[in-house]
Design an enzyme around this catalytic site. Structure first.
Site, PDB file in Angstrom:
ATOM      1  N   GLY A  28       6.492  -1.641  80.011  1.00 62.31           N
ATOM      2  CA  GLY A  28       7.370  -0.767  79.245  1.00 62.31           C
ATOM      3  C   GLY A  28       6.699  -0.208  78.006  1.00 62.31           C
ATOM      4  O   GLY A  28       5.558  -0.541  77.672  1.00 62.31           O
ATOM      5  N   ASP A  80       7.083  -9.598  76.625  1.00 66.79           N
ATOM      6  CA  ASP A  80       7.682  -8.479  77.343  1.00 66.79           C
ATOM      7  C   ASP A  80       8.807  -7.884  76.498  1.00 66.79           C
ATOM      8  O   ASP A  80       9.283  -8.500  75.543  1.00 66.79           O
ATOM      9  CB  ASP A  80       8.231  -8.949  78.701  1.00 66.79           C
ATOM     10  N   ALA A  82      12.683  -5.558  76.421  1.00 66.45           N
ATOM     11  CA  ALA A  82      14.006  -5.668  77.028  1.00 66.45           C
ATOM     12  C   ALA A  82      14.775  -4.380  76.781  1.00 66.45           C
ATOM     13  O   ALA A  82      14.499  -3.646  75.823  1.00 66.45           O
ATOM     14  CB  ALA A  82      14.777  -6.851  76.458  1.00 66.45           C
ATOM     15  N   ASP A  83      15.719  -4.111  77.652  1.00 66.59           N
ATOM     16  CA  ASP A  83      16.600  -2.964  77.463  1.00 66.59           C
ATOM     17  C   ASP A  83      17.800  -3.349  76.603  1.00 66.59           C
ATOM     18  O   ASP A  83      18.339  -2.516  75.871  1.00 66.59           O
ATOM     19  CB  ASP A  83      17.057  -2.434  78.821  1.00 66.59           C
ATOM     20  N   GLY A  95      14.625  -1.462  83.240  1.00 63.84           N
ATOM     21  CA  GLY A  95      14.718  -0.006  83.128  1.00 63.84           C
ATOM     22  C   GLY A  95      13.504   0.687  83.713  1.00 63.84           C
ATOM     23  O   GLY A  95      13.600   1.794  84.245  1.00 63.84           O
ATOM     24  N   GLU A 102       8.590  -9.300  86.529  1.00 61.70           N
ATOM     25  CA  GLU A 102       8.845  -9.790  85.177  1.00 61.70           C
ATOM     26  C   GLU A 102       9.563 -11.143  85.228  1.00 61.70           C
ATOM     27  O   GLU A 102       9.235 -12.063  84.472  1.00 61.70           O
ATOM     28  CB  GLU A 102       9.684  -8.766  84.408  1.00 61.70           C
TER      29      GLU A 102
END
Length: 219
Positions: A28, A80, A82-83, A95, A102
């Site tokens: 992302g 990582d 996150a949305d 997303g 993940e």
């Protein structure tokens, strides 16, 4: 500060959790910043395990070795984005469509550090459409089951995951019980996994904010 600057701030702050060995790296826009910062300290680590083809290419472009999780064993840390995150560090992710890999890497890591801008912190998950990775032949069947759970699934057309599957983005779900909802969706035949990360949520959340990076632990 712009949203991108806040993402950079959180990504840079996550470097303090990079102690060595092989680390897990997600996918992302915020993680892209983290990978770029990681390149400045790449001598500290032995390499990375990546959750997507895109992150793998970015890591390799910086000269960071990418390993297969089957060959590494348990990872010390996974970084990582996150949305969405609630205050208990239950997450919505996926997303970008990499939710299955993940979730695997998060499950194989001792510590999961989530990085995001402060807009991602919410009281209740579900305003961001929940991604669900589905075996292609099961798309319509799974969609009908998701409707029964109160959601409005929308097929992410012309998109395939790195695993060759499709994504249903589920709108209008207010996720009051993340663990229970994660289990219910995962139990539907044809679902690979759901973008709810509650059974294995984050251990640390770093939020970029106007006041500087904020570190949040689960309630």
């Amino acid at each position: 500060m712009t949203a991108d600057e806040l993402k950079q701030q959180a990504a840079k702050a996550a470097l303090e959790y990079v102690k060595g060995g092989i680390i897990g790296v997600g996918t992302g826009s915020t993680v892209n910043h983290f990978i770029d910062y990681l390149a400045t300290v790449k001598g500290k680590i032995d390499g990375a395990v990546s959750s997507s083809d895109a992150s793998t290419e970015r890591l390799k472009s910086h000269g960071i070795q990418v390993s297969d999780l089957n060959a590494t064993g348990e990872l010390e840390v996974y970084i990582d984005g996150a949305d969405e995150s609630d205050h208990y560090l239950n997450l919505i992710k996926g997303g970008g469509g990499a939710l299955t890999r993940e979730k695997i890497i998060a499950g194989a890591s001792k510590k999961f550090v989530c990085i995001a801008d402060e807009s991602k912190l919410v009281d209740v998950l579900g305003n961001f459409p929940l991604p669900v990775e589905v075996i292609p032949m099961a798309r319509s069947h799974v969609a009908r089951q998701l409707v029964k759970l109160g959601g409005t699934p929308v097929w992410r057309e012309n998109f395939f995951t790195d695993n060759g599957n499709v994504i249903l983005d589920v709108h209008n779900l207010e996720i009051m019980q993340p663990m229970e909802t994660e289990q219910k969706i995962n139990a539907i035949a044809g679902v690979v996994t759901t973008g709810i990360f509650a059974l294995r949520g984050a251990d640390v959340l770093i939020l970029g904010s106007e006041e500087g990076p904020k570190t949040i632990l689960p309630k």
